[in-house]
Design a protein around this motif. Structure first.
Motif, PDB file in Angstrom:
ATOM      1  N   UNK A   3       0.819  -1.203   0.000  1.00  0.00           N
ATOM      2  CA  UNK A   3       0.000   0.000   0.000  1.00  0.00           C
ATOM      3  C   UNK A   3       0.854   1.253   0.000  1.00  0.00           C
ATOM      4  N   UNK A   4       1.954   1.236   0.738  1.00  0.00           N
ATOM      5  CA  UNK A   4       2.803   2.426   0.801  1.00  0.00           C
ATOM      6  C   UNK A   4       3.443   2.719  -0.551  1.00  0.00           C
ATOM      7  N   UNK A   5       3.807   1.672  -1.312  1.00  0.00           N
ATOM      8  CA  UNK A   5       4.386   1.900  -2.638  1.00  0.00           C
ATOM      9  C   UNK A   5       3.348   2.476  -3.595  1.00  0.00           C
ATOM     10  N   UNK A   6       2.128   1.974  -3.519  1.00  0.00           N
ATOM     11  CA  UNK A   6       1.062   2.485  -4.373  1.00  0.00           C
ATOM     12  C   UNK A   6       0.777   3.942  -4.034  1.00  0.00           C
ATOM     13  N   UNK A   7       0.699   4.247  -2.745  1.00  0.00           N
ATOM     14  CA  UNK A   7       0.432   5.611  -2.314  1.00  0.00           C
ATOM     15  C   UNK A   7       1.564   6.540  -2.723  1.00  0.00           C
ATOM     16  N   UNK A   8       2.799   6.081  -2.577  1.00  0.00           N
ATOM     17  CA  UNK A   8       3.946   6.908  -2.961  1.00  0.00           C
ATOM     18  C   UNK A   8       3.942   7.146  -4.469  1.00  0.00           C
ATOM     19  N   UNK A   9       3.626   6.123  -5.244  1.00  0.00           N
ATOM     20  CA  UNK A   9       3.532   6.282  -6.695  1.00  0.00           C
ATOM     21  C   UNK A   9       2.454   7.274  -7.076  1.00  0.00           C
ATOM     22  N   UNK A  10       1.326   7.210  -6.394  1.00  0.00           N
ATOM     23  CA  UNK A  10       0.238   8.147  -6.655  1.00  0.00           C
ATOM     24  C   UNK A  10       0.671   9.572  -6.337  1.00  0.00           C
ATOM     25  N   UNK A  11       1.346   9.765  -5.204  1.00  0.00           N
ATOM     26  CA  UNK A  11       1.787  11.109  -4.824  1.00  0.00           C
ATOM     27  C   UNK A  11       2.802  11.663  -5.816  1.00  0.00           C
ATOM     28  N   UNK A  12       3.737  10.832  -6.251  1.00  0.00           N
ATOM     29  CA  UNK A  12       4.737  11.288  -7.219  1.00  0.00           C
ATOM     30  C   UNK A  12       4.057  11.633  -8.542  1.00  0.00           C
ATOM     31  N   UNK A  13       3.138  10.785  -8.987  1.00  0.00           N
ATOM     32  CA  UNK A  13       2.414  11.070 -10.222  1.00  0.00           C
ATOM     33  C   UNK A  13       1.610  12.349 -10.133  1.00  0.00           C
ATOM     34  N   UNK A  14       0.962  12.554  -8.999  1.00  0.00           N
ATOM     35  CA  UNK A  14       0.181  13.774  -8.806  1.00  0.00           C
ATOM     36  C   UNK A  14       1.087  15.001  -8.798  1.00  0.00           C
ATOM     37  N   UNK A  15       2.249  14.878  -8.186  1.00  0.00           N
ATOM     38  CA  UNK A  15       3.190  16.000  -8.132  1.00  0.00           C
ATOM     39  C   UNK A  15       3.690  16.351  -9.530  1.00  0.00           C
ATOM     40  N   UNK A  16       4.065  15.341 -10.286  1.00  0.00           N
ATOM     41  CA  UNK A  16       4.571  15.587 -11.643  1.00  0.00           C
ATOM     42  C   UNK A  16       3.462  16.182 -12.514  1.00  0.00           C
ATOM     43  N   UNK A  17       2.271  15.612 -12.444  1.00  0.00           N
ATOM     44  CA  UNK A  17       1.153  16.131 -13.230  1.00  0.00           C
ATOM     45  C   UNK A  17       0.790  17.551 -12.845  1.00  0.00           C
ATOM     46  N   UNK A  18       0.780  17.815 -11.559  1.00  0.00           N
ATOM     47  CA  UNK A  18       0.478  19.168 -11.092  1.00  0.00           C
ATOM     48  C   UNK A  18       1.527  20.171 -11.528  1.00  0.00           C
ATOM     49  N   UNK A  19       2.785  19.778 -11.420  1.00  0.00           N
ATOM     50  CA  UNK A  19       3.870  20.679 -11.825  1.00  0.00           C
ATOM     51  C   UNK A  19       3.803  20.977 -13.322  1.00  0.00           C
ATOM     52  N   UNK A  20       3.570  19.949 -14.124  1.00  0.00           N
ATOM     53  CA  UNK A  20       3.461  20.174 -15.569  1.00  0.00           C
ATOM     54  C   UNK A  20       2.256  21.055 -15.903  1.00  0.00           C
ATOM     55  N   UNK A  21       1.156  20.820 -15.236  1.00  0.00           N
ATOM     56  CA  UNK A  21      -0.029  21.644 -15.468  1.00  0.00           C
ATOM     57  C   UNK A  21       0.205  23.098 -15.128  1.00  0.00           C
ATOM     58  N   UNK A  22       0.892  23.338 -14.038  1.00  0.00           N
ATOM     59  CA  UNK A  22       1.179  24.716 -13.630  1.00  0.00           C
ATOM     60  C   UNK A  22       2.156  25.377 -14.593  1.00  0.00           C
ATOM     61  N   UNK A  23       3.212  24.655 -14.947  1.00  0.00           N
ATOM     62  CA  UNK A  23       4.245  25.245 -15.794  1.00  0.00           C
ATOM     63  C   UNK A  23       3.756  25.488 -17.224  1.00  0.00           C
ATOM     64  N   UNK A  24       2.829  24.699 -17.692  1.00  0.00           N
ATOM     65  CA  UNK A  24       2.335  24.862 -19.056  1.00  0.00           C
ATOM     66  C   UNK A  24       1.117  25.780 -19.155  1.00  0.00           C
ATOM     67  N   UNK A  25       0.562  26.196 -18.037  1.00  0.00           N
ATOM     68  CA  UNK A  25      -0.598  27.081 -18.039  1.00  0.00           C
ATOM     69  C   UNK A  25      -0.167  28.500 -18.407  1.00  0.00           C
TER      70      UNK A  25
END
Length: 76
Positions: A3-25
């Motif tokens: 569960x911790x690996x899945x949660x960590x993967x989700x957090x990293x994915x969310x961070x990368x997606x959020x950063x790309x969304x902000x930088x490309x806006x």
């Protein structure tokens, strides 16, 4: 997969997606920097919560191990 690996993967994915969304806006630089600071704070809070959850699960596991050890010790 734990569960911790899945949660960590989700957090990293969310961070990368959020950063790309902000930088490309198409926002002003000041607005983009403000959004990055907010997202960074949110991610930091999420990581802290994850650490607390892992710590709690570890403590529960250790309590169970100690309890089983004491039961085994008393039967011998």
């Amino acid at each position: 997969m734990s569960t911790s690996k899945v949660l960590m993967g989700f957090l990293v994915g969310a961070a990368v997606g959020g950063a790309l969304g902000i930088l490309l806006a198409p926002d002003k630089g000041t607005e983009t920097r403000r959004k990055i600071l907010e997202k960074g704070s949110d991610i930091g809070d999420s990581i802290t919560d994850l650490g607390d959850t892992i710590k709690d699960k570890f403590n529960e596991m250790m309590d169970g191990v100690k309890e089983n050890f004491n039961k085994a010790k008393s039967t011998v």
